[in-house]
Write an enzyme that holds these catalytic residues in place. Sequence first.
Site, mmCIF file in Angstrom:
data_model
loop_
_atom_site.group_PDB
_atom_site.id
_atom_site.type_symbol
_atom_site.label_atom_id
_atom_site.label_comp_id
_atom_site.label_asym_id
_atom_site.label_seq_id
_atom_site.Cartn_x
_atom_site.Cartn_y
_atom_site.Cartn_z
ATOM 1 C CB CYS A 136 -36.503 9.966 11.074
ATOM 2 S SG CYS A 136 -35.002 10.828 11.537
ATOM 3 N N PRO A 137 -35.772 11.462 8.109
ATOM 4 C CG PRO A 137 -34.101 12.581 6.853
ATOM 5 C CD PRO A 137 -34.893 11.280 6.930
#
Length: 83
Positions: free
Chosen positions: A19-20
Amino acid sequence: MKLEDIKPDVVHDVVGTFCPVPIAETSKVMKSMQIGQVLELIADDPGVVEDIPAWCNATGQEFLGMYEEDGEYHLFVRKLKEL
């Protein structure tokens, strides 16, 4: 529709990212796809299990489902509208 019956138009591998990046890559790839096409995202970040369905809800795309195999998640998203 069963997951094994889904024939993705685009397969995108983001294994090794976290993430992201999986969400950003999903958005980038989906922008280049046609409405109605299906993306198969392959990732090993367990965050995608919640993040991809939430992203679909937020952007109006259709989350078709997912399965996990050998530590990799295969998620299926149908493009319903332009991003």
